[in-house]
Enzyme design. Structure first.
Site, PDB file in Angstrom:
ATOM      1  N   LEU A  27       0.839  -1.203   0.000  1.00  0.00           N
ATOM      2  CA  LEU A  27       0.000   0.000   0.000  1.00  0.00           C
ATOM      3  C   LEU A  27       0.873   1.252   0.000  1.00  0.00           C
ATOM      4  CD1 LEU A  27      -2.963  -0.836   2.412  1.00  0.00           C
ATOM      5  CD2 LEU A  27      -2.612  -1.454   0.021  1.00  0.00           C
ATOM      6  N   GLY A  76       2.132  -6.359   7.893  1.00  0.00           N
ATOM      7  CA  GLY A  76       2.056  -4.930   7.665  1.00  0.00           C
ATOM      8  C   GLY A  76       1.104  -4.616   6.517  1.00  0.00           C
ATOM      9  N   ASP A  77       1.592  -3.831   5.535  1.00  0.00           N
ATOM     10  CA  ASP A  77       0.766  -3.513   4.369  1.00  0.00           C
ATOM     11  C   ASP A  77       1.263  -4.241   3.129  1.00  0.00           C
ATOM     12  OD1 ASP A  77       3.127  -2.084   4.218  1.00  0.00           O
ATOM     13  OD2 ASP A  77       2.217  -0.291   3.368  1.00  0.00           O
ATOM     14  N   GLU A  78       1.889  -5.408   3.323  1.00  0.00           N
ATOM     15  CA  GLU A  78       2.395  -6.217   2.213  1.00  0.00           C
ATOM     16  C   GLU A  78       1.454  -7.386   1.945  1.00  0.00           C
ATOM     17  OE1 GLU A  78       6.441  -7.464   2.661  1.00  0.00           O
ATOM     18  OE2 GLU A  78       7.008  -5.618   3.704  1.00  0.00           O
TER      19      GLU A  78
END
Length: 322
Positions: free
Chosen positions: A203, A244-246
Site C-alpha cells: 500500500l 504490515g501492508d504487504e
C-alpha cells in the site's frame, strides 16, 4: 444410494478449509493421537478425521482404512456436515440412504457410522471426527457425548492451526499459510504445465493514513484492500497478507497478458469500496509481478522475489514522479 446434498454455505466453508492449509499434508501426531483414542474408546476397527473437500473426503488421520480419500458423493461425512449434531447410522442395511452405498456393499463394508461435525471460524463445518464398524451397533447418549467431547479437542487443534496460517485481521492466508498453499498450487500448476503469475503488493502512503486517522482506520484500509484482492481473483488462486501492508498472490493458469486486468480489477474494487464506505482517504498501492511460463524452469521463491523487486521498482518510480 442418496448422495449428500451441498450445503448453502459450501463456498465459504471450502474457503475456510483451504485457508487451513491442511489438505494433502503428511500425518501429524496431534491428529493421529485423537483417532487412536477414538478407536480405543469406542472399540471400533475404523476411526478417522475426514475433511470434506469440493469433490472428495480426505482423511487427515485414519486407522483401519488403506486409502486416504474417497469421493464426496459416496461419503457418510458429506451427510454428517449437513446437520448440527452427531450423525449416527446404527445399521446401514436398514437405512435406504446407505444400503446400496459402495462403501457398504463393498470394502470397507460399513454397517455402523457415527460422525461429529467439526466447526471452524464462523461455525462452518469442514468435516467430521467419525468412528465406523463393520457390524451394526447401538450408540447411546453417553457415547454421543463422548464423541462430541473428543471432537471439541480436535476443534481446538484446528483453531490453533487457523491462527498459525490465517491473518486474523483480513482473514487471508498469512505468510506461513501462503508458503504452504502457494507452493502446493505452484507445484500442481507445474505438473499440469499451466502458466502462472506471482504478484506482490504494497500500500502507498499507508503510514500517512495511520498517522492522520489512527490505527483503527489503517486496519480498515487493510481489510478493504484484502476484500478487493479476494474479489478480483478466482477460487484456485492463492492470496495472502504477508505482514504490515504487504500482500501477495499466486495466479494459476494465468498468462502474462491477463495480469494487468487483474490488477486493474483490484484498483477498481478498492475505489468502489472506498466510495461505498466513506473511507476518509484514497487507498493506493504498488504492484509487481513475475510471469511464469508453462514450460520454463521456475522456482516459487525466486518468482516471488522477482515480483517483490518489480513492485519496489514501481513504488520508487511512483515516489520519484510525485
Amino acid at each position: 444410494m442418496l448422495a449428500p446434498a451441498i450445503p448453502s454455505d459450501d463456498g465459504e466453508r471450502l474457503r475456510h478449509l483451504t485457508d487451513l492449509a491442511i489438505l494433502d499434508t503428511p500425518p501429524e501426531e496431534p491428529f493421529d493421537r485423537i483417532v487412536r483414542l477414538a478407536k480405543k474408546l469406542f472399540d471400533v476397527p475404523i476411526a478417522l478425521i475426514s475433511l470434506v473437500d469440493a469433490n472428495r473426503q480426505w482423511f487427515k488421520a485414519c486407522i483401519g482404512l488403506p486409502v486416504r480419500e474417497t469421493g464426496r458423493d459416496v461419503s457418510f461425512c458429506g451427510h454428517a456436515i449437513l446437520g448440527e449434531d452427531t450423525f449416527v447410522i446404527e445399521d446401514t442395511h436398514e437405512d435406504p440412504r446407505f444400503a446400496d452405498n459402495p462403501l457398504v456393499t463393498g470394502a470397507p463394508f460399513i454397517r455402523f457410522y457415527a460422525g461429529q461435525p467439526l466447526r471452524v471460524a464462523g461455525g462452518h463445518k469442514i468435516g467430521t471426527l467419525c468412528v465406523i464398524d463393520t457390524a451394526p451397533r447401538r450408540f447411546p447418549a453417553e457415547d454421543r457425548a463422548a464423541l462430541r467431547d473428543l471432537a471439541a479437542v480436535l476443534e481446538r487443534e484446528l483453531a490453533a492451526l487457523h491462527l498459525a496460517t490465517v491473518d486474523e485481521l483480513t482473514d487471508l492466508s498469512n505468510r506461513r499459510g501462503f508458503a504452504v498453499l502457494g507452493r502446493k498450487a505452484f507445484s500442481l500448476s507445474r505438473r499440469l504445465k499451466l502458466p502462472m503469475a506471482a504478484l506482490a503488493f504494497d500500500l502507498d502512503r499507508f503510514k500517512a493514513i495511520n498517522d492522520t486517522y489512527g490505527h483503527a482506520t489503517g486496519d480498515t484500509a487493510l481489510r478493504l484492500f484484502a476484500d478487493a484482492l479476494r474479489h478480483a481473483v478466482r477460487d484456485a488462486d492463492v492470496v495472502a497478507r504477508l505482514g504490515g501492508d504487504e500482500f501477495a498472490a499466486l495466479l494459476v493458469d494465468c498468462p502474462a497478458d491477463r495480469v494487468a486486468p487483474v490488477i486493474e480489477r483490484i484498483r477498481a474494487h478498492v475505489a468502489k469500496r472506498v466510495a461505498e464506505t466513506g473511507f476518509p482517504a484514497a487507498i493506493e498501492f504498488s504492484a509487481g509481478f513475475a510471469a511464469i511460463d508453462a514450460n520454463a524452469a521456475a522456482d516459487f521463491d525466486a518468482a516471488m522475489t522477482q515480483a517483490d523487486s518489480e513492485m519496489y521498482r514501481r513504488k520508487n518510480a511512483r515516489k520519484a514522479a510525485r
